[in-house]
Every structure is written in C-alpha cells, then in structure tokens.
Design a protein around this motif. Sequence first.
Motif, short mmCIF file in Angstrom:
data_model
loop_
_atom_site.label_atom_id
_atom_site.label_comp_id
_atom_site.label_asym_id
_atom_site.label_seq_id
_atom_site.Cartn_x
_atom_site.Cartn_y
_atom_site.Cartn_z
N THR A 92 0.85 -1.19 0.00
CA THR A 92 0.00 0.00 0.00
C THR A 92 0.89 1.23 0.00
O THR A 92 1.78 1.36 0.83
CB THR A 92 -0.93 0.02 1.23
OG1 THR A 92 -1.74 -1.16 1.22
CG2 THR A 92 -1.82 1.24 1.22
N VAL A 93 0.64 2.11 -0.96
CA VAL A 93 1.41 3.33 -1.10
C VAL A 93 0.45 4.51 -1.21
O VAL A 93 -0.51 4.45 -1.98
CB VAL A 93 2.31 3.28 -2.36
CG1 VAL A 93 3.05 4.59 -2.56
CG2 VAL A 93 3.27 2.12 -2.29
N THR A 94 0.70 5.56 -0.44
CA THR A 94 -0.06 6.79 -0.60
C THR A 94 0.80 7.73 -1.42
O THR A 94 1.93 8.05 -1.04
CB THR A 94 -0.40 7.41 0.77
OG1 THR A 94 -1.12 6.45 1.54
CG2 THR A 94 -1.24 8.66 0.62
N TRP A 95 0.27 8.15 -2.58
CA TRP A 95 1.07 8.89 -3.55
C TRP A 95 0.43 10.22 -3.91
O TRP A 95 -0.76 10.29 -4.20
CB TRP A 95 1.21 8.04 -4.83
CG TRP A 95 2.31 8.50 -5.72
CD1 TRP A 95 2.19 9.29 -6.82
CD2 TRP A 95 3.69 8.20 -5.59
NE1 TRP A 95 3.43 9.51 -7.37
CE2 TRP A 95 4.36 8.85 -6.64
CE3 TRP A 95 4.42 7.46 -4.67
CZ2 TRP A 95 5.73 8.77 -6.81
CZ3 TRP A 95 5.79 7.37 -4.84
CH2 TRP A 95 6.44 8.01 -5.91
N MET A 96 1.23 11.26 -3.90
CA MET A 96 0.80 12.59 -4.34
C MET A 96 1.25 12.75 -5.78
O MET A 96 2.44 12.73 -6.08
CB MET A 96 1.44 13.67 -3.47
CG MET A 96 1.37 15.06 -4.06
SD MET A 96 -0.27 15.70 -4.27
CE MET A 96 -0.36 16.79 -2.89
N PHE A 97 0.29 12.87 -6.69
CA PHE A 97 0.60 12.99 -8.12
C PHE A 97 0.90 14.44 -8.46
O PHE A 97 0.19 15.10 -9.20
CB PHE A 97 -0.55 12.42 -8.96
CG PHE A 97 -0.61 10.93 -8.92
CD1 PHE A 97 0.17 10.17 -9.77
CD2 PHE A 97 -1.40 10.28 -8.00
CE1 PHE A 97 0.14 8.78 -9.72
CE2 PHE A 97 -1.44 8.90 -7.94
CZ PHE A 97 -0.67 8.14 -8.80
N ASP A 98 2.01 14.92 -7.90
CA ASP A 98 2.50 16.26 -8.17
C ASP A 98 3.46 16.13 -9.35
O ASP A 98 4.67 16.15 -9.20
CB ASP A 98 3.21 16.81 -6.92
CG ASP A 98 3.60 18.26 -7.07
OD1 ASP A 98 3.34 18.85 -8.14
OD2 ASP A 98 4.16 18.81 -6.11
N THR A 99 2.88 15.95 -10.52
CA THR A 99 3.65 15.62 -11.72
C THR A 99 4.08 16.85 -12.48
O THR A 99 3.51 17.92 -12.31
CB THR A 99 2.82 14.73 -12.65
OG1 THR A 99 1.64 15.45 -13.03
CG2 THR A 99 2.40 13.44 -11.98
N ARG A 100 5.04 16.66 -13.34
CA ARG A 100 5.46 17.72 -14.26
C ARG A 100 4.68 17.50 -15.55
O ARG A 100 5.06 16.70 -16.39
CB ARG A 100 6.95 17.62 -14.54
CG ARG A 100 7.77 17.92 -13.34
CD ARG A 100 9.21 17.99 -13.73
NE ARG A 100 10.03 18.22 -12.55
CZ ARG A 100 11.33 18.20 -12.57
NH1 ARG A 100 11.96 17.94 -13.68
NH2 ARG A 100 11.99 18.42 -11.48
N GLY A 101 3.58 18.17 -15.67
CA GLY A 101 2.75 18.01 -16.86
C GLY A 101 1.75 16.88 -16.68
O GLY A 101 1.56 16.37 -15.57
N THR A 102 1.12 16.48 -17.78
CA THR A 102 0.07 15.48 -17.71
C THR A 102 0.32 14.30 -18.66
O THR A 102 -0.62 13.64 -19.08
CB THR A 102 -1.29 16.12 -18.04
OG1 THR A 102 -1.22 16.73 -19.33
CG2 THR A 102 -1.68 17.15 -17.00
#
Length: 130
Positions: A92-102
């Motif tokens: 189980t991983v809690t992930w923040m999708f603070d991505t560079r672009g889409t």
Amino acid sequence: MKTTLTKIALIASLSAIGTTAALAHEDYSEGGSLHWLSHASESKSQPTANQLAPFGYQSTGTAARVVSVDADTKYLNVTRLETVQIKAGGKTVTWMFDTRGTAPFPLSKIIPGTDGVTVYVAENPAYIGG
C-alpha cells in the motif's frame, strides 16, 4: 517661528538620510531587472527531491481515494495534485501525483511489480485558467 522652521528642516533632513540609506547599494553598474536576477541566481537554496520528482512522491497526507490494482488493471486515472492510496501486490502506497505536466507514464515507475498499468494524469480543474 524660527523654532518651527528648525524642526521642519530637521525632520526633512532626517527623512532624506533615512531614504538614502534604505536605497544604498554597493554596485549600481547593473540595470533594473538584470540586477535583481543576479541576486536571485546567487541564492543557495536547491529544489527539494519532491520538487524534482517527475511523477510525484510518496505522501504521509490523507488520500482522497483508495485504488486497488490487480492483474486485470490496465490503467489508473488520476488528477494532477491528487493524493491517492494505491494497493497493489500486497503493498500500500499513498502517492501525491505532483507531476510535471500530464503525460501518461507506467505505474511501475513508482510501484515496482505493476507492469502493464498506465497512469493517465488529468489537469487539476482548480488550476485551469478561464
């Protein structure tokens, strides 16, 4: 009358001295914005690992939703800046999708063993101009 003029002159001269001291600088050879940029580029701070992570980062925050990934899962739809708890292969991983672009990317980039699952990142509606 003489006392009033003396007081006004004293206040004016102190104001002028204070103003010139506030504007004082050792180098006036550079102009306007270029001068400011030189100071900004001299900053010693470096970007954090989270700021450099292209796919986001593991988070200790509260997830907006929980997603289970199994052998039948082919894609995962997320929104940029969304925090998602992902359950995959007993992990189980809690992930923040603070991505560079889409741009889409393989989930295996952040969770090993999730080959064949593509993450599709939609732009966060809160940050779309309009």
